[in-house]
Design a protein around this motif. Structure first.
Motif, PDB file in Angstrom:
ATOM      1  N   PHE A   1       0.841  -1.197   0.000  1.00  0.00           N
ATOM      2  CA  PHE A   1       0.000   0.000   0.000  1.00  0.00           C
ATOM      3  C   PHE A   1       0.876   1.248   0.000  1.00  0.00           C
ATOM      4  O   PHE A   1       1.945   1.280   0.606  1.00  0.00           O
ATOM      5  CB  PHE A   1      -0.924   0.014   1.222  1.00  0.00           C
TER       6      PHE A   1
ATOM      7  N   VAL B   1       4.955  15.614  13.750  1.00  0.00           N
ATOM      8  CA  VAL B   1       5.570  14.641  12.841  1.00  0.00           C
ATOM      9  C   VAL B   1       6.422  15.374  11.792  1.00  0.00           C
ATOM     10  O   VAL B   1       5.952  16.326  11.164  1.00  0.00           O
ATOM     11  CB  VAL B   1       4.492  13.806  12.119  1.00  0.00           C
TER      12      VAL B   1
ATOM     13  N   GLY C   1       1.673  13.469   4.170  1.00  0.00           N
ATOM     14  CA  GLY C   1       1.812  12.241   4.958  1.00  0.00           C
ATOM     15  C   GLY C   1       0.499  11.971   5.680  1.00  0.00           C
ATOM     16  O   GLY C   1      -0.184  12.899   6.117  1.00  0.00           O
ATOM     17  N   THR C   2       0.133  10.695   5.818  1.00  0.00           N
ATOM     18  CA  THR C   2      -1.210  10.360   6.299  1.00  0.00           C
ATOM     19  C   THR C   2      -1.210   9.666   7.665  1.00  0.00           C
ATOM     20  O   THR C   2      -0.180   9.180   8.140  1.00  0.00           O
ATOM     21  CB  THR C   2      -1.923   9.424   5.314  1.00  0.00           C
TER      22      THR C   2
ATOM     23  N   LEU D   1       3.772   2.737   9.911  1.00  0.00           N
ATOM     24  CA  LEU D   1       5.170   3.049   9.626  1.00  0.00           C
ATOM     25  C   LEU D   1       6.059   1.844   9.921  1.00  0.00           C
ATOM     26  O   LEU D   1       5.884   1.170  10.925  1.00  0.00           O
ATOM     27  CB  LEU D   1       5.555   4.203  10.558  1.00  0.00           C
TER      28      LEU D   1
ATOM     29  N   ILE E   1      12.410  18.703  12.388  1.00  0.00           N
ATOM     30  CA  ILE E   1      12.069  17.696  11.385  1.00  0.00           C
ATOM     31  C   ILE E   1      12.176  16.240  11.839  1.00  0.00           C
ATOM     32  O   ILE E   1      11.536  15.374  11.252  1.00  0.00           O
ATOM     33  CB  ILE E   1      12.967  17.923  10.116  1.00  0.00           C
TER      34      ILE E   1
ATOM     35  N   PHE F   1      12.456  12.285  13.482  1.00  0.00           N
ATOM     36  CA  PHE F   1      11.726  11.224  14.172  1.00  0.00           C
ATOM     37  C   PHE F   1      11.975  11.335  15.675  1.00  0.00           C
ATOM     38  O   PHE F   1      13.011  11.859  16.097  1.00  0.00           O
ATOM     39  CB  PHE F   1      12.249   9.863  13.706  1.00  0.00           C
TER      40      PHE F   1
ATOM     41  N   GLY G   1      16.053  11.483  -0.446  1.00  0.00           N
ATOM     42  CA  GLY G   1      14.626  11.333  -0.279  1.00  0.00           C
ATOM     43  C   GLY G   1      14.039  11.922   0.986  1.00  0.00           C
ATOM     44  O   GLY G   1      14.144  11.314   2.045  1.00  0.00           O
TER      45      GLY G   1
HETATM   46  C1  LIG Z   1      12.805  13.568   6.959  1.00  0.00           C
HETATM   47  C2  LIG Z   1      11.660  12.760   7.524  1.00  0.00           C
HETATM   48  C3  LIG Z   1      11.300  12.943   8.850  1.00  0.00           C
HETATM   49  C4  LIG Z   1      10.263  12.207   9.406  1.00  0.00           C
HETATM   50  N1  LIG Z   1       9.926  12.434  10.709  1.00  0.00           N
HETATM   51  C5  LIG Z   1       8.908  11.748  11.276  1.00  0.00           C
HETATM   52  C6  LIG Z   1       8.545  11.997  12.626  1.00  0.00           C
HETATM   53  O1  LIG Z   1       9.107  12.867  13.294  1.00  0.00           O
HETATM   54  N2  LIG Z   1       7.548  11.249  13.173  1.00  0.00           N
HETATM   55  C7  LIG Z   1       6.883  10.299  12.459  1.00  0.00           C
HETATM   56  O2  LIG Z   1       5.981   9.670  13.005  1.00  0.00           O
HETATM   57  N3  LIG Z   1       7.180  10.060  11.161  1.00  0.00           N
HETATM   58  C8  LIG Z   1       8.169  10.771  10.538  1.00  0.00           C
HETATM   59  N4  LIG Z   1       8.479  10.553   9.221  1.00  0.00           N
HETATM   60  C9  LIG Z   1       7.787   9.460   8.499  1.00  0.00           C
HETATM   61  C10 LIG Z   1       6.526   9.828   7.753  1.00  0.00           C
HETATM   62  O3  LIG Z   1       6.630  11.094   7.128  1.00  0.00           O
HETATM   63  C11 LIG Z   1       5.257   9.825   8.593  1.00  0.00           C
HETATM   64  O4  LIG Z   1       5.263   8.761   9.514  1.00  0.00           O
HETATM   65  C12 LIG Z   1       3.988   9.738   7.733  1.00  0.00           C
HETATM   66  O5  LIG Z   1       2.858   9.839   8.554  1.00  0.00           O
HETATM   67  C13 LIG Z   1       3.874   8.471   6.936  1.00  0.00           C
HETATM   68  O6  LIG Z   1       2.659   8.540   6.218  1.00  0.00           O
HETATM   69  P1  LIG Z   1       2.597   8.317   4.630  1.00  0.00           P
HETATM   70  O7  LIG Z   1       1.186   8.535   4.245  1.00  0.00           O
HETATM   71  O8  LIG Z   1       3.604   9.153   3.939  1.00  0.00           O
HETATM   72  O9  LIG Z   1       3.005   6.788   4.577  1.00  0.00           O
HETATM   73  P2  LIG Z   1       3.567   5.883   3.386  1.00  0.00           P
HETATM   74  O10 LIG Z   1       5.013   6.146   3.216  1.00  0.00           O
HETATM   75  O11 LIG Z   1       2.702   5.982   2.202  1.00  0.00           O
HETATM   76  O12 LIG Z   1       3.368   4.454   4.055  1.00  0.00           O
HETATM   77  C14 LIG Z   1       4.096   4.046   5.199  1.00  0.00           C
HETATM   78  C15 LIG Z   1       3.834   2.553   5.451  1.00  0.00           C
HETATM   79  O13 LIG Z   1       2.494   2.352   5.851  1.00  0.00           O
HETATM   80  C16 LIG Z   1       1.819   1.487   4.937  1.00  0.00           C
HETATM   81  N5  LIG Z   1       0.467   2.031   4.829  1.00  0.00           N
HETATM   82  C17 LIG Z   1       0.113   3.299   4.472  1.00  0.00           C
HETATM   83  N6  LIG Z   1      -1.224   3.460   4.606  1.00  0.00           N
HETATM   84  C18 LIG Z   1      -1.719   2.265   5.033  1.00  0.00           C
HETATM   85  C19 LIG Z   1      -3.023   1.801   5.360  1.00  0.00           C
HETATM   86  N7  LIG Z   1      -4.108   2.600   5.275  1.00  0.00           N
HETATM   87  N8  LIG Z   1      -3.171   0.509   5.762  1.00  0.00           N
HETATM   88  C20 LIG Z   1      -2.089  -0.312   5.861  1.00  0.00           C
HETATM   89  N9  LIG Z   1      -0.826   0.073   5.578  1.00  0.00           N
HETATM   90  C21 LIG Z   1      -0.649   1.360   5.173  1.00  0.00           C
HETATM   91  C22 LIG Z   1       2.629   1.503   3.667  1.00  0.00           C
HETATM   92  O14 LIG Z   1       2.499   0.303   2.953  1.00  0.00           O
HETATM   93  C23 LIG Z   1       4.037   1.684   4.223  1.00  0.00           C
HETATM   94  O15 LIG Z   1       4.545   0.451   4.649  1.00  0.00           O
HETATM   95  C24 LIG Z   1       9.540  11.267   8.616  1.00  0.00           C
HETATM   96  C25 LIG Z   1       9.887  11.092   7.263  1.00  0.00           C
HETATM   97  C26 LIG Z   1      10.932  11.824   6.716  1.00  0.00           C
HETATM   98  C27 LIG Z   1      11.281  11.607   5.282  1.00  0.00           C
END
Ligand SMILES: Cc1cc2nc3c(=O)[nH]c(=O)nc-3n(C[C@H](O)[C@H](O)[C@H](O)COP(=O)(O)OP(=O)(O)OC[C@H]3O[C@@H](n4cnc5c(N)ncnc54)[C@H](O)[C@@H]3O)c2cc1C
Ligand code: FES
Ligand code: FES
Lengths: 325, 156
Positions: free
Chosen positions: A30, A101, A110-111, A118, A232, A234, B43
């Motif tokens: 996904f 986040v 991001g969702t 994650l 920024i 994690f 990225g």
């Molecule tokens: C520089 C940087 C900093 C970050 N800092 C943080 C932070 O401080 N805190 C934090 O929590 N995160 C952080 N993140 C990670 C990320 O941005 C967030 O966690 C974000 O919410 C992920 O959501 P997404 O929609 O982009 O997920 P995606 O990348 O699209 O998916 C993430 C994972 O979840 C799965 N997935 C997605 N939706 C579903 C669903 N509905 N059902 C089942 N599986 C699903 C996907 O298959 C994948 O394995 C960071 C990322 C970057 C690049």
């Protein structure tokens, strides 16, 4: 070069279609915002044959409040959740966590579903292909040794999503949809204490929504995290807490942590403070409970002992603030 | 494994056949030839690739081109009108918000997204709104002053 392997992109318009597209092939993954998935594809950690993009499914995009209970669709962005005044007023920890986040651009797409699902993180895992290959990979991906605990056969990669603890203290449940149909489970049961296989989702199963009941009357909640760059990063450790007090006595107190274990979880054993004042002794005891149940390992560039101290300090500070406000 | 991508890019409708695994940043730079959008990391870390999709900032390096079907995409090249820089571009130039300039297209697009959503930001709003963009040269103070100056000009 590992840069972008070939895969198909599906953009279904319904949850049923999404589940049908993902069924039967474990290499179909996904995709929501892609802020974690696309990074991992570019690093050669994920090699999907196809991606099922959930961002065009209307059912997943709503925030509803009905009879005091909150329902957040999996494709709701963190920016929308953080900016919703109804959420901030009642489920403060959830809004604070969403707003903490990554950076504002990540939160704009991001969702919630991506944050809950994650992948776990580790110093030896979230690296480029050449970095990992020159280290003989690791137990979680392609290798046979865990560089964090070389003697064992366990992976300690840490769950680092910010949203989960704020939802755990609010007794959230998640609506799942998969080849076997729909089911709803407590959010805590979505996670396993295994860095290699940390989600209890069945093959092809996805999160459709998270449901959060109305908190107890008078509840106050919040979220605090520690990170290297305040703009920024994690969490090195993240703590959500909920306190209900009346006449100076705590009638309910809940704490949950992220960023310190493969599994985000509620802190056990702090119910003993119910019915008592949250004085310095009680706050110290809560800090110790958090420190003991957090088991940070060398999965970040920051030392485990520091993260253990910080997670306790954050919990103490947050509970003290909630109890006195 | 290919899609016909129809979108509105910098004000003009386009249709392109794109492979499913093509990143938006590579589509912009390689397929369309708009090299203003930069790639500064592997990225999501630096914000150099920030563009606006349907008015909101997004990393072109983490976005699949084919997932932009039917959207409105704006890059740094969209901002000038008739050879005249936009208020934000001019403010970055005049307030020394750019040094080597590598982060600048992403910074300007992040500022564009911020000022559209919040035309009168205070300093804290600007710091929050620009937090996903990294600059190795300026020390950020001049960037914040540039965004403040642009905001004063756009919404006095
Ligand atoms: C520089 C940087 C900093 C970050 N800092 C943080 C932070 O401080 N805190 C934090 O929590 N995160 C952080 N993140 C990670 C990320 O941005 C967030 O966690 C974000 O919410 C992920 O959501 P997404 O929609 O982009 O997920 P995606 O990348 O699209 O998916 C993430 C994972 O979840 C799965 N997935 C997605 N939706 C579903 C669903 N509905 N059902 C089942 N599986 C699903 C996907 O298959 C994948 O394995 C960071 C990322 C970057 C690049
Ligand atoms: S190139 Fe660095 S965030 Fe996109
Ligand atoms: S001006 Fe050089 S990186 Fe920002």
């Amino acid at each position: 070069m590992e840069y972008m392997p070939a895969f198909r992109l599906h953009r279904p318009a319904s949850v049923e279609e999404a589940v049908a597209l993902a069924a039967g092939d474990p290499a179909v993954r996904f995709l929501a915002g892609g802020t974690d998935m696309v990074v991992n594809i570019r690093r050669g950690i994920e090699r999907p044959t196809a991606l099922v993009d959930l961002s065009a499914i209307p059912e997943l995009g709503a925030i509803d409040i009905d009879s005091g209970a909150l329902r957040i669709g999996a494709a709701v962005t963190l920016a929308r959740l953080a900016a919703d005044p109804r959420v901030a007023a009642v489920w403060t920890a959830v809004a604070e966590a969403a707003g903490s986040v990554a950076g504002p651009t990540h939160r704009a797409y991001g969702t919630v579903g991506g944050n809950l699902c994650l992948d776990t993180r580790c110093l030896y895992y979230n690296q480029s292909e050449w970095w990992r290959s020159s280290n003989d990979y690791c137990l979680k991906h392609r290798g046979s040794v865990c560089h964090v605990a070389p003697g064992g056969k366990q992976c300690f990669a840490v769950f680092s999503g910010d949203l989960t603890p704020g939802l755990l203290i609010h007794d959230a449940t998640v609506d799942l949809v998969g080849p076997g149909g729909r089911r709803t489970i407590p959010l805590g049961d979505l996670y396993r204490d295994d860095g290699m296989d940390h989600l209890a989702l069945a093959a092809g199963e996805m999160v459709a929504a998270v449901r959060v009941p109305a908190p107890p009357r008078g509840a106050r909640s919040g979220y605090l995290k520690s990170r290297v760059r305040g703009s920024i990063d994690f969490p090195l450790a993240g703590v959500a807490a909920l306190v209900v007090s009346s006449d100076g006595l705590a009638t309910d107190i809940r704490v949950a942590v992220t960023g310190v274990n493969p599994r985000p979880h509620r802190i056990r054993g702090i119910d003993v403070h119910r019915g008592h004042a949250l004085d310095d002794n009680a706050l110290d005891a809560i800090r110790e409970a958090v420190r003991t149940q957090a088991k940070p390992m060398k999965t970040t560039t920051v030392a485990p002992w520091y993260r253990r101290r910080v997670v306790g300090a954050l919990a103490r500070r947050l509970v003290a603030r909630l109890a006195s406000s | 494994m290919k899609t016909v991508l129809s979108l509105r890019l910098n004000g003009r409708p386009r249709d392109d056949v794109v492979p499913d695994n093509l990143l938006l940043v590579d589509y912009l730079r390689e397929a369309v030839g708009l090299t203003g959008t930069k790639i500064g990391c592997d990225g999501g870390e630096c914000g150099c690739c920030t563009v606006l999709i349907d008015g909101r900032p997004r990393h072109a390096c983490l976005t699949l081109a084919a997932a932009c079907q039917g959207t409105v995409v704006e890059t740094i090249e969209a901002l000038e009108t008739g050879g005249r820089l936009s208020a934000i571009q001019r403010a970055f130039h005049e307030k020394l918000g750019a040094q080597c300039g590598f982060c600048t297209p992403g910074m300007v697009m992040a500022a564009e997204g911020l000022l559209r959503a919040n035309p009168r930001p205070n300093e804290a709003d600007i710091r929050d709104g620009m937090a996903a963009n990294i600059c190795r040269c300026t020390g950020y103070v001049k960037i914040i002053e540039a965004v403040e100056a642009a905001a004063r000009e756009i919404a006095p």
